[in-house]
Design an enzyme around this catalytic site. Structure first.
Site, PDB file in Angstrom:
ATOM      1  N   ASP A   1       0.860  -1.190   0.000  1.00 15.22           N
ATOM      2  CA  ASP A   1       0.000   0.000   0.000  1.00 15.22           C
ATOM      3  C   ASP A   1       0.892   1.234   0.000  1.00 15.22           C
ATOM      4  OD1 ASP A   1      -2.122   1.678   0.054  1.00 15.22           O
ATOM      5  OD2 ASP A   1      -2.964   0.954   1.940  1.00 15.22           O
ATOM      6  N   ALA A   2       1.394   1.568  -1.194  1.00 13.34           N
ATOM      7  CA  ALA A   2       2.345   2.670  -1.348  1.00 13.34           C
ATOM      8  C   ALA A   2       1.718   3.919  -1.952  1.00 13.34           C
ATOM      9  CB  ALA A   2       3.519   2.230  -2.219  1.00 13.34           C
ATOM     10  N   LYS A   3       0.602   3.753  -2.669  1.00 15.78           N
ATOM     11  CA  LYS A   3      -0.127   4.870  -3.282  1.00 15.78           C
ATOM     12  C   LYS A   3       0.788   5.790  -4.091  1.00 15.78           C
ATOM     13  CE  LYS A   3      -3.806   4.930   0.200  1.00 15.78           C
ATOM     14  NZ  LYS A   3      -3.242   3.998   1.197  1.00 15.78           N
ATOM     15  N   ARG A   4       1.619   5.214  -4.908  1.00 12.38           N
ATOM     16  CA  ARG A   4       2.553   6.010  -5.689  1.00 12.38           C
ATOM     17  C   ARG A   4       1.860   6.650  -6.894  1.00 12.38           C
ATOM     18  NH1 ARG A   4       5.082   5.680  -1.448  1.00 12.38           N
ATOM     19  NH2 ARG A   4       7.247   4.966  -1.302  1.00 12.38           N
TER      20      ARG A   4
END
Length: 274
Positions: free
Chosen positions: A93-96
């Site tokens: 869950d990095a939401k890059r």
């Protein structure tokens, strides 16, 4: 390697439709009598790996690892490797989200051959869906998945996601563009591009033509109710992947209690794949 969509479907069929989060918030570390250091982070993750090794998907929240710098990333790498060795699909869950060569660098880190690369990663499309192209291409080349933020449950999100453009909400445009990618790359089976739709979103986008999975965070403490998820946004049976973190993690640090809390949530959402 089999494509991500097919691997996710197989994992859910075998282990059930639940994604369990690893969110090592400092308050949780203290509640578990662990130090708020990289060593405490590592101990927290070791407990979670042992407790959640039998579930389909586990989602480490990358920000809580970044907070410890290089030592935190080392713990994340080790945690990803341990979960995958146990047969768990790992969703980072990095939401890059970025553009051009910077997005390509993120793609190499999270969807390429990097030690950080998981089975799937979350991404933000709000620099334009097309800005995600390097990540989508890297994920396709390495049989990984991408979950794109569409309709999130935080109140601030609605100011952007429910805005209208070309007769559709921005959230719907994100879903529709993800659907185009899925149709073009895997028209006969589950696609590798999913979207994120919060469990508490009151007006979800139409998901019926997505052709990929839907991550649904926010169960339990955040207000989402398992029994209310059926047919979310017109989703088909088996399309939704509910996610839970705090509701389960507050049962720790005992491994058996953590596993039991996750099992209770799995029982509550199992009907979605029935």
């Amino acid at each position: 390697m089999t494509g991500f969509g097919a691997r996710l479907a197989a994992a859910k069929a075998q282990r059930g439709p639940l994604c369990v989060g690893i969110d090592p918030h400092p308050e949780l570390l203290r509640a578990w009598d662990l130090p708020t250091t990289a060593d405490g982070l590592a101990a927290f993750c070791d407990i979670c790996v042992e407790a959640f090794a039998g579930f389909a998907v586990v989602k480490p929240q990358v920000a809580f690892f970044e907070a410890y710098g290089a030592a935190g990333f080392a713990v994340l790498e080790r945690t990803i490797a341990a979960l995958r060795s146990a047969g768990v699909l790992v969703l980072a869950d990095a939401k890059r989200g970025d553009i051009g060569t910077t997005m390509a660098a993120y793609a190499a880190a999270w969807a390429g051959d990097s030690p950080l690369a998981a089975d799937a990663v979350t991404a933000s499309p709000y620099l334009g869906f097309g800005s995600l192209r390097p990540l989508l291409e890297a994920a396709a080349a390495h049989d990984r998945g991408v979950f794109v933020l569409a309709a999130t449950s935080n109140p601030e999100g609605a100011t952007v996601q429910r805005a209208a453009f070309d007769g559709r909400t921005v959230a719907q445009l994100v879903v529709d563009q993800a659907a185009v990618v899925n149709r073009s790359t895997n028209p006969a089976g589950p696609g590798y591009v999913g979207v994120v739709v919060g469990a508490t979103v009151l007006q979800p986008p139409d998901l019926s033509a997505l052709g990929g999975p839907v991550l649904v965070p926010g169960l339990g403490v955040q207000g989402g109710r398992p029994e209310a998820l059926a047919g979310l946004g017109g989703a088909e049976p088996g399309q939704l992947l509910p996610a839970v973190a705090r509701e389960v993690l507050r049962a720790g640090p005992d491994v058996a209690e953590l596993r039991a809390a996750a099992d209770r949530m799995l029982d509550a959402v199992a009907y979605l794949d029935a």
